[in-house]
Structure formats: structure tokens, C-alpha cells
Write a protein that holds these residues in place. Structure first.
Motif, PDB file in Angstrom:
ATOM      1  N   CYS A 106      37.574  37.599  47.670  1.00 19.06           N
ATOM      2  CA  CYS A 106      36.215  37.143  47.949  1.00 19.06           C
ATOM      3  C   CYS A 106      35.762  37.644  49.323  1.00 19.06           C
ATOM      4  CB  CYS A 106      36.166  35.611  47.890  1.00 19.06           C
ATOM      5  SG  CYS A 106      34.584  34.899  48.329  1.00 19.06           S
ATOM      6  N   ARG A 107      36.628  37.521  50.295  1.00 15.58           N
ATOM      7  CA  ARG A 107      36.307  37.927  51.657  1.00 15.58           C
ATOM      8  C   ARG A 107      36.069  39.427  51.751  1.00 15.58           C
ATOM      9  NH1 ARG A 107      38.521  39.763  56.102  1.00 15.58           N
ATOM     10  NH2 ARG A 107      37.932  38.906  58.116  1.00 15.58           N
ATOM     11  N   GLU A 108      36.938  40.224  51.146  1.00 21.12           N
ATOM     12  CA  GLU A 108      36.792  41.681  51.198  1.00 21.12           C
ATOM     13  C   GLU A 108      35.493  42.134  50.544  1.00 21.12           C
ATOM     14  OE1 GLU A 108      40.348  43.227  49.434  1.00 21.12           O
ATOM     15  OE2 GLU A 108      41.566  42.796  51.202  1.00 21.12           O
ATOM     16  N   THR A 109      35.141  41.519  49.416  1.00 21.56           N
ATOM     17  CA  THR A 109      33.906  41.903  48.736  1.00 21.56           C
ATOM     18  C   THR A 109      32.700  41.516  49.583  1.00 21.56           C
ATOM     19  OG1 THR A 109      34.958  41.614  46.586  1.00 21.56           O
ATOM     20  CG2 THR A 109      32.566  41.642  46.624  1.00 21.56           C
ATOM     21  N   GLY A 110      32.729  40.341  50.184  1.00 25.06           N
ATOM     22  CA  GLY A 110      31.621  39.924  51.042  1.00 25.06           C
ATOM     23  C   GLY A 110      31.436  40.856  52.225  1.00 25.06           C
ATOM     24  N   MET A 111      32.533  41.268  52.839  1.00 30.01           N
ATOM     25  CA  MET A 111      32.438  42.199  53.968  1.00 30.01           C
ATOM     26  C   MET A 111      31.963  43.575  53.496  1.00 30.01           C
ATOM     27  SD  MET A 111      33.087  40.232  56.396  1.00 30.01           S
ATOM     28  CE  MET A 111      33.348  41.164  57.871  1.00 30.01           C
ATOM     29  N   ALA A 163      32.355  53.932  43.263  1.00 33.01           N
ATOM     30  CA  ALA A 163      33.166  53.302  42.218  1.00 33.01           C
ATOM     31  C   ALA A 163      33.247  51.797  42.439  1.00 33.01           C
ATOM     32  CB  ALA A 163      34.562  53.918  42.203  1.00 33.01           C
ATOM     33  N   ARG A 164      33.403  51.370  43.695  1.00 33.46           N
ATOM     34  CA  ARG A 164      33.437  49.932  43.992  1.00 33.46           C
ATOM     35  C   ARG A 164      32.104  49.275  43.675  1.00 33.46           C
ATOM     36  NH1 ARG A 164      35.991  48.308  49.627  1.00 33.46           N
ATOM     37  NH2 ARG A 164      35.699  46.263  48.684  1.00 33.46           N
ATOM     38  N   ILE A 165      31.003  49.958  44.007  1.00 31.86           N
ATOM     39  CA  ILE A 165      29.677  49.411  43.706  1.00 31.86           C
ATOM     40  C   ILE A 165      29.477  49.315  42.202  1.00 31.86           C
ATOM     41  CG2 ILE A 165      27.197  49.881  43.852  1.00 31.86           C
ATOM     42  CD1 ILE A 165      27.723  50.972  46.672  1.00 31.86           C
ATOM     43  N   ALA A 166      29.910  50.329  41.454  1.00 30.67           N
ATOM     44  CA  ALA A 166      29.777  50.300  39.996  1.00 30.67           C
ATOM     45  C   ALA A 166      30.591  49.143  39.403  1.00 30.67           C
ATOM     46  CB  ALA A 166      30.232  51.631  39.396  1.00 30.67           C
ATOM     47  N   LEU A 167      31.764  48.892  39.959  1.00 34.21           N
ATOM     48  CA  LEU A 167      32.598  47.783  39.491  1.00 34.21           C
ATOM     49  C   LEU A 167      31.935  46.437  39.785  1.00 34.21           C
ATOM     50  CD1 LEU A 167      35.366  47.251  38.181  1.00 34.21           C
ATOM     51  CD2 LEU A 167      36.289  47.023  40.482  1.00 34.21           C
ATOM     52  N   LEU A 168      31.346  46.295  40.963  1.00 30.71           N
ATOM     53  CA  LEU A 168      30.635  45.069  41.306  1.00 30.71           C
ATOM     54  C   LEU A 168      29.386  44.885  40.453  1.00 30.71           C
ATOM     55  CD1 LEU A 168      30.907  45.116  45.184  1.00 30.71           C
ATOM     56  CD2 LEU A 168      31.989  43.505  43.622  1.00 30.71           C
ATOM     57  N   GLU A 169      28.750  45.990  40.099  1.00 31.12           N
ATOM     58  CA  GLU A 169      27.531  45.924  39.293  1.00 31.12           C
ATOM     59  C   GLU A 169      27.796  45.320  37.916  1.00 31.12           C
ATOM     60  OE1 GLU A 169      23.889  48.942  38.191  1.00 31.12           O
ATOM     61  OE2 GLU A 169      25.928  49.735  38.285  1.00 31.12           O
ATOM     62  N   LYS A 170      28.965  45.560  37.377  1.00 30.53           N
ATOM     63  CA  LYS A 170      29.305  45.030  36.051  1.00 30.53           C
ATOM     64  C   LYS A 170      29.343  43.509  36.036  1.00 30.53           C
ATOM     65  CE  LYS A 170      31.982  48.996  34.501  1.00 30.53           C
ATOM     66  NZ  LYS A 170      33.306  49.474  34.140  1.00 30.53           N
ATOM     67  N   THR A 171      29.716  42.909  37.165  1.00 28.26           N
ATOM     68  CA  THR A 171      29.844  41.449  37.208  1.00 28.26           C
ATOM     69  C   THR A 171      28.716  40.767  37.960  1.00 28.26           C
ATOM     70  OG1 THR A 171      31.161  41.557  39.223  1.00 28.26           O
ATOM     71  CG2 THR A 171      32.354  41.579  37.129  1.00 28.26           C
ATOM     72  N   SER A 172      27.743  41.524  38.437  1.00 35.82           N
ATOM     73  CA  SER A 172      26.738  40.925  39.315  1.00 35.82           C
ATOM     74  C   SER A 172      25.770  39.999  38.609  1.00 35.82           C
ATOM     75  CB  SER A 172      25.952  42.009  40.049  1.00 35.82           C
ATOM     76  OG  SER A 172      25.185  42.744  39.124  1.00 35.82           O
ATOM     77  N   SER A 173      25.522  40.169  37.334  1.00 35.80           N
ATOM     78  CA  SER A 173      24.530  39.315  36.680  1.00 35.80           C
ATOM     79  C   SER A 173      25.123  38.498  35.535  1.00 35.80           C
ATOM     80  CB  SER A 173      23.384  40.182  36.161  1.00 35.80           C
ATOM     81  OG  SER A 173      23.857  41.071  35.179  1.00 35.80           O
ATOM     82  N   ASN A 174      26.417  38.288  35.559  1.00 34.62           N
ATOM     83  CA  ASN A 174      27.001  37.488  34.483  1.00 34.62           C
ATOM     84  C   ASN A 174      26.891  36.011  34.818  1.00 34.62           C
ATOM     85  OD1 ASN A 174      29.090  36.631  36.139  1.00 34.62           O
ATOM     86  ND2 ASN A 174      30.530  38.139  35.381  1.00 34.62           N
ATOM     87  N   CYS A 175      27.192  35.182  33.881  1.00 37.29           N
ATOM     88  CA  CYS A 175      27.111  33.737  34.099  1.00 37.29           C
ATOM     89  C   CYS A 175      28.496  33.104  34.053  1.00 37.29           C
ATOM     90  CB  CYS A 175      26.183  33.108  33.067  1.00 37.29           C
ATOM     91  SG  CYS A 175      24.454  33.448  33.391  1.00 37.29           S
ATOM     92  N   THR A 176      29.490  33.802  34.608  1.00 36.25           N
ATOM     93  CA  THR A 176      30.811  33.220  34.727  1.00 36.25           C
ATOM     94  C   THR A 176      30.687  31.956  35.557  1.00 36.25           C
ATOM     95  OG1 THR A 176      31.765  35.426  34.716  1.00 36.25           O
ATOM     96  CG2 THR A 176      33.172  33.661  35.506  1.00 36.25           C
TER      97      THR A 176
END
Length: 187
Positions: free
Chosen positions: A144-149, A90-103
């Protein structure tokens, strides 16, 4: 002329080694009908006509072959499509939604606004970069730190990237927290 004892010993050992090796090789050589190799017949490959490819100018070039499909692939189960809430998937799916945006702008090496490029810049000595973009729209340094880890970044990469976002003021939640602290009079 004298021969040194070391040379005499080494040449004697060499001669004895050759005699022993030849003697054992000769004693193991089979004689008679057992020494013949079994009969082997080699058959040459036969030429076979190759099937014509579609579009090669034959009469059947416009035909399309249908592939059989399984009924299971037509009706996927709903449990296979949605991972359990809070799970790693579920966390990977959530990250996948924002991984290629241009925010905060798409990463580019071309000039972007008043910046020479848009993206992180490091020279190897880990000086913070104020041009890093907040691609996943982190709100806090901790997020940011938690996602990076979670994504298995090295600890110094996490520190450098998240600190660069913080130094550039690109963490939206921290902007709100600072604004609230200023309104309340606390620092």
C-alpha cells in the motif's frame, strides 16, 4: 500672507516639468508631408451562404460522409500496446486494471451494511478511519505504501490511508501472515 518654501519649490518644479514636457513634445512633432498617415482601405466583409447541417430538413440530410483512414491506425504495432515489463508504464497499466473495481464494496455516501457509508472518512485531524475500502486489494502495508508513493501521494496521506486499512484489518496478506504466526506459535 506667506507661502512656505516647500510649497513654492514644489509648484516651481511642477511648472518647469510641464514646460519641459510640452517643449519636447512640440519639438518631436513632424511637419509637412511626413506627418501624414499612410492610406488604408477597409473592405467590409461579404456575406457567404452557410452550408446546411445534417438533419436540418434538406434533401441531403440522410447522407453520411466517409472519413479517410490511415493504414497505420488499422494495424497497430504490438510493441506500442504492451509496455516493457517492470517499467513505469507497466506499473501504471497494472494499477489501471484495479483502479475502478469495487473490491471491498463500491465507495458511496449511502448506508453500506452496518456502516453509515463505505469509504474513507477524515475530519482533518487524521484520525484513522476503519471504513476505508481496499480498492486495489493491497496485501500488505508495504505494498500500500509503495503504491501511494509511486502515485505521488503526500507522505502523511500514505500513512493515514494505509494505517486505516491496517487498523480495519483489510490488508489480506497481513491476515494470512497473522494466521500463519498463530499456527506456528510465534507472535
Amino acid at each position: 500672507m506667506r507661502i512656505s518654501s516647500g510649497l513654492a519649490v514644489s509648484s516651481t518644479l511642477a511648472v518647469l516639468s510641464i514646460v519641459l514636457l510640452n517643449g519636447t513634445a512640440v519639438s518631436q512633432t513632424a511637419t509637412g508631408p511626413a506627418s501624414q498617415l499612410p492610406g488604408i482601405t477597409v473592405v467590409a466583409p461579404k456575406p457567404v451562404a452557410r452550408p446546411q447541417r445534417p438533419g436540418s430538413g434538406t434533401a441531403g440530410a440522410n447522407r453520411v460522409a466517409a472519413r479517410p483512414t490511415s493504414p497505420a491506425s488499422q494495424t497497430p504495432s504490438t510493441s506500442a500496446q504492451k509496455p516493457a515489463p517492470g517499467s513505469v508504464l507497466a506499473r501504471i497499466a497494472l494499477l489501471e486494471k484495479t483502479s475502478s473495481n469495487c473490491t471491498d464494496g463500491c465507495q458511496t455516501s449511502f448506508k453500506y451494511g452496518n456502516q453509515p457509508w463505505n469509504g474513507c472518512s477524515t475530519s482533518g485531524d487524521f484520525i484513522l478511519s476503519t471504513t476505508c475500502r481496499n480498492g486495489r486489494n493491497y496485501k500488505t502495508y508495504q505494498e500500500c505504501r509503495e503504491t501511494g508513493m509511486f502515485l505521488a501521494w503526500k507522505h502523511y496521506e500514505v500513512w493515514w490511508y494505509c494505517s486505516s486499512l491496517h487498523a480495519a484489518g483489510k490488508l489480506s496478506g497481513e491476515k494470512q501472515q497473522v494466521a500463519e504466526l498463530k499456527r506456528s506459535g510465534r507472535r
